[in-house]
Design an enzyme around this catalytic site. Structure first.
Site, PDB file in Angstrom:
ATOM      1  N   TYR A 129       0.806  -1.217   0.000  1.00  0.00           N
ATOM      2  CA  TYR A 129       0.000   0.000   0.000  1.00  0.00           C
ATOM      3  C   TYR A 129       0.842   1.271   0.000  1.00  0.00           C
ATOM      4  O   TYR A 129       0.292   2.372   0.057  1.00  0.00           O
ATOM      5  CB  TYR A 129      -0.948   0.004   1.207  1.00  0.00           C
ATOM      6  CG  TYR A 129      -2.124  -0.923   1.015  1.00  0.00           C
ATOM      7  CD1 TYR A 129      -1.926  -2.301   0.949  1.00  0.00           C
ATOM      8  CD2 TYR A 129      -3.411  -0.438   0.872  1.00  0.00           C
ATOM      9  CE1 TYR A 129      -2.984  -3.163   0.761  1.00  0.00           C
ATOM     10  CE2 TYR A 129      -4.481  -1.299   0.681  1.00  0.00           C
ATOM     11  CZ  TYR A 129      -4.261  -2.655   0.627  1.00  0.00           C
ATOM     12  OH  TYR A 129      -5.314  -3.513   0.430  1.00  0.00           O
ATOM     13  N   LYS A 176       3.381 -14.836   4.360  1.00  0.00           N
ATOM     14  CA  LYS A 176       3.735 -15.659   3.194  1.00  0.00           C
ATOM     15  C   LYS A 176       5.270 -15.660   3.114  1.00  0.00           C
ATOM     16  O   LYS A 176       5.858 -15.351   2.066  1.00  0.00           O
ATOM     17  CB  LYS A 176       3.083 -15.050   1.928  1.00  0.00           C
ATOM     18  CG  LYS A 176       3.153 -15.915   0.695  1.00  0.00           C
ATOM     19  CD  LYS A 176       2.144 -17.042   0.674  1.00  0.00           C
ATOM     20  CE  LYS A 176       2.404 -17.966  -0.503  1.00  0.00           C
ATOM     21  NZ  LYS A 176       1.527 -19.155  -0.504  1.00  0.00           N
ATOM     22  N   ASP A 209      -2.486 -18.379   2.701  1.00  0.00           N
ATOM     23  CA  ASP A 209      -3.424 -19.205   1.921  1.00  0.00           C
ATOM     24  C   ASP A 209      -4.001 -20.316   2.801  1.00  0.00           C
ATOM     25  O   ASP A 209      -5.202 -20.587   2.783  1.00  0.00           O
ATOM     26  CB  ASP A 209      -2.764 -19.760   0.643  1.00  0.00           C
ATOM     27  CG  ASP A 209      -1.352 -20.250   0.858  1.00  0.00           C
ATOM     28  OD1 ASP A 209      -0.792 -20.046   1.958  1.00  0.00           O
ATOM     29  OD2 ASP A 209      -0.783 -20.852  -0.075  1.00  0.00           O
ATOM     30  N   ASP A 233      -6.472  -6.671   4.537  1.00  0.00           N
ATOM     31  CA  ASP A 233      -7.594  -6.204   3.728  1.00  0.00           C
ATOM     32  C   ASP A 233      -8.455  -7.392   3.299  1.00  0.00           C
ATOM     33  O   ASP A 233      -9.675  -7.408   3.464  1.00  0.00           O
ATOM     34  CB  ASP A 233      -7.023  -5.462   2.495  1.00  0.00           C
ATOM     35  CG  ASP A 233      -8.106  -4.838   1.647  1.00  0.00           C
ATOM     36  OD1 ASP A 233      -9.184  -4.526   2.190  1.00  0.00           O
ATOM     37  OD2 ASP A 233      -7.881  -4.655   0.434  1.00  0.00           O
ATOM     38  N   ASP A 237     -12.471  -8.851   4.830  1.00  0.00           N
ATOM     39  CA  ASP A 237     -13.702  -9.098   4.065  1.00  0.00           C
ATOM     40  C   ASP A 237     -14.127 -10.551   4.241  1.00  0.00           C
ATOM     41  O   ASP A 237     -15.310 -10.850   4.414  1.00  0.00           O
ATOM     42  CB  ASP A 237     -13.500  -8.781   2.574  1.00  0.00           C
ATOM     43  CG  ASP A 237     -13.739  -7.305   2.256  1.00  0.00           C
ATOM     44  OD1 ASP A 237     -13.493  -6.465   3.146  1.00  0.00           O
ATOM     45  OD2 ASP A 237     -14.166  -6.986   1.129  1.00  0.00           O
TER      46      ASP A 237
HETATM   47  P1  ATP Z   1     -13.477  -1.254  -1.077  1.00  0.00           P
HETATM   48  O1  ATP Z   1     -12.495  -1.971  -1.929  1.00  0.00           O
HETATM   49  O2  ATP Z   1     -13.594   0.203  -1.297  1.00  0.00           O
HETATM   50  O3  ATP Z   1     -13.357  -1.627   0.393  1.00  0.00           O
HETATM   51  P2  ATP Z   1     -15.347  -3.299  -1.732  1.00  0.00           P
HETATM   52  O4  ATP Z   1     -14.842  -3.774  -3.015  1.00  0.00           O
HETATM   53  O5  ATP Z   1     -15.059  -4.104  -0.485  1.00  0.00           O
HETATM   54  O6  ATP Z   1     -14.924  -1.786  -1.487  1.00  0.00           O
HETATM   55  P3  ATP Z   1     -18.010  -2.563  -1.068  1.00  0.00           P
HETATM   56  O7  ATP Z   1     -18.290  -1.198  -1.563  1.00  0.00           O
HETATM   57  O8  ATP Z   1     -17.695  -2.679   0.370  1.00  0.00           O
HETATM   58  O9  ATP Z   1     -16.894  -3.194  -1.944  1.00  0.00           O
HETATM   59  O10 ATP Z   1     -19.244  -3.483  -1.414  1.00  0.00           O
HETATM   60  C1  ATP Z   1     -19.162  -4.898  -1.575  1.00  0.00           C
HETATM   61  C2  ATP Z   1     -20.568  -5.495  -1.544  1.00  0.00           C
HETATM   62  O11 ATP Z   1     -21.069  -5.435  -0.204  1.00  0.00           O
HETATM   63  C3  ATP Z   1     -21.566  -4.726  -2.408  1.00  0.00           C
HETATM   64  O12 ATP Z   1     -22.454  -5.617  -3.033  1.00  0.00           O
HETATM   65  C4  ATP Z   1     -22.307  -3.861  -1.416  1.00  0.00           C
HETATM   66  O13 ATP Z   1     -23.629  -3.571  -1.790  1.00  0.00           O
HETATM   67  C5  ATP Z   1     -22.269  -4.679  -0.130  1.00  0.00           C
HETATM   68  N1  ATP Z   1     -22.207  -3.786   1.028  1.00  0.00           N
HETATM   69  C6  ATP Z   1     -21.107  -3.102   1.459  1.00  0.00           C
HETATM   70  N2  ATP Z   1     -21.407  -2.349   2.509  1.00  0.00           N
HETATM   71  C7  ATP Z   1     -22.711  -2.531   2.770  1.00  0.00           C
HETATM   72  C8  ATP Z   1     -23.619  -2.003   3.756  1.00  0.00           C
HETATM   73  N3  ATP Z   1     -23.223  -1.130   4.696  1.00  0.00           N
HETATM   74  N4  ATP Z   1     -24.914  -2.406   3.716  1.00  0.00           N
HETATM   75  C9  ATP Z   1     -25.326  -3.288   2.805  1.00  0.00           C
HETATM   76  N5  ATP Z   1     -24.534  -3.822   1.860  1.00  0.00           N
HETATM   77  C10 ATP Z   1     -23.237  -3.460   1.830  1.00  0.00           C
END
Ligand code: ATP
Length: 337
Positions: A129, A176, A209, A233, A237
């Site tokens: 980053y 890694k 992994d 990151d 998720d």
């Molecule tokens: P970034 O890379 O900027 O973190 P991202 O790629 O993780 O973004 P998001 O914008 O977080 O993507 O969205 C990913 C999915 O999760 C989308 O389908 C979005 O609608 C859903 N999502 C994210 N935040 C919410 C929320 N607060 N409420 C409902 N759905 C959400």
């Protein structure tokens, strides 16, 4: 009666919706406990650029430098343009080296993984980053991964000190180092040195992994997980999926001199402006902010209201199986307060 001034960055996409809901709830709860908040609102990103010609206006930097605490909605970083990530820039500017992300189920919200309770500690200022990318010749690009002894040691210390203070039993380094022998090797060396100062906490290392497979098979083996920026990151998720998704998981970016509280999720353009976004992730980030400010009673009552609304299960947003909108959910939390 205590009073706090907070920098408020609503962001874009679903940012303004989840921020409005969160501010309304925080103000209601704070009033009940004799606390008042004043908010210094600042745009960042494309909206700020349109108004001021700067992606992060100087006034925003000045505000965070003074208040030392910000609550921030997501700000979009377009893919592939020359536009630098606002989120990364702010974290670097204020040296917010520790990204703290607790992953915990909410009562009543059924997921495939009940009773998950783990902490992700992500290094926030280094790794890939740092943005040191270049095109060597057309068709060949490089990206520098930067790992320092200072950065690795302080994030490991953060993880172990958090674990010690909060009765956590284990810390895993995720890495890694079998491939990135120098960079991830240094990260591990620093974590091992810090682990020696904490014999009361078990220490283990998992390759990233394998950690992904171990997580989806048995997340209960983990307690506190510490890792460099990119792994943090991705695993954030992944782990949000255990507890109901990105709409729920809060985060804190912490440094010596400032703290910015923001959800793990991005700006979710697919649902922006439709009253569909779940504000729980930003609201739980605000709960972390209140604890940081020692406003424990206000933090506890908001968390209690969140738990009650989820346990009842009648006014939830669509991402967690409900039918309510952002504002109806916020109304339910206010009523629960
Ligand atoms: P970034 O890379 O900027 O973190 P991202 O790629 O993780 O973004 P998001 O914008 O977080 O993507 O969205 C990913 C999915 O999760 C989308 O389908 C979005 O609608 C859903 N999502 C994210 N935040 C919410 C929320 N607060 N409420 C409902 N759905 C959400």
């Amino acid at each position: 009666m205590s009073q706090h001034t907070i920098t408020l960055i609503p962001g874009d996409g679903i940012g303004p919706e989840v921020t409005d809901a969160t501010v309304r709830i925080v103000e209601t709860a704070a009033k009940q406990h004799g606390t008042t908040f004043s908010w210094e609102r600042h745009d960042a990103g494309a909206d700020a650029f349109a108004k001021t010609g700067e992606y992060i206006p100087k006034a925003l930097y000045d505000s965070v430098s003074t208040t030392k605490v910000a609550l921030k909605g997501p700000v979009t970083t377009p893919i592939g343009s020359g536009f630098k990530s606002i989120n990364v820039t702010l974290r670097k500017q204020f040296d917010l080296y520790a990204n703290f992300r607790p992953i915990k189920n909410l009562p009543g919200l059924k997921t495939k993984y009940p009773d998950v309770d783990l902490i992700i500690v992500r290094e926030n200022t280094e790794g890939l980053y740092v943005g040191l990318e270049q095109e060597i010749v057309p068709g060949v690009c490089t990206s520098l991964k930067v790992t320092t002894e200072k950065g690795s040691t302080r994030i490991a210390k953060f993880a172990f000190e958090y674990a010690a203070k909060h009765g956590r039993k284990k810390v895993h380094s995720i890495h890694k180092a079998n491939i990135m022998k120098l960079t991830d090797g240094l990260f591990l060396k620093c974590a091992q040195a810090v682990a020696k100062d904490h014999p009361e906490i078990q220490y283990a290392e998992h390759i990233v992994d394998n950690a992904c497979m171990q997580l989806v098979t048995n997340p209960y083996q983990y307690d506190v997980m510490v890792m460099e920026n990119l792994y943090g990151d991705i695993l954030s998720d992944l782990c949000s999926g255990f507890v109901g998704g990105l709409g729920l998981v809060p985060g804190a970016n912490l440094g010596e001199h400032a703290a910015i509280f923001e959800a793990v999720h991005g700006s979710a353009p697919d649902i922006a402006g439709q009253d569909k976004a779940n504000p729980t992730a930003l609201l739980q980030s605000a709960v972390l902010m209140l604890r940081h400010l020692d406003e424990t009673a206000t933090a506890d009552s908001i968390q209690g209201a969140i738990d009650a609304v989820y346990a009842e299960g009648k006014t939830l947003t669509r991402d967690v199986g409900g039918t309510s909108g952002t504002s109806a959910f916020a109304d339910a939390i206010v009523a629960a307060l």
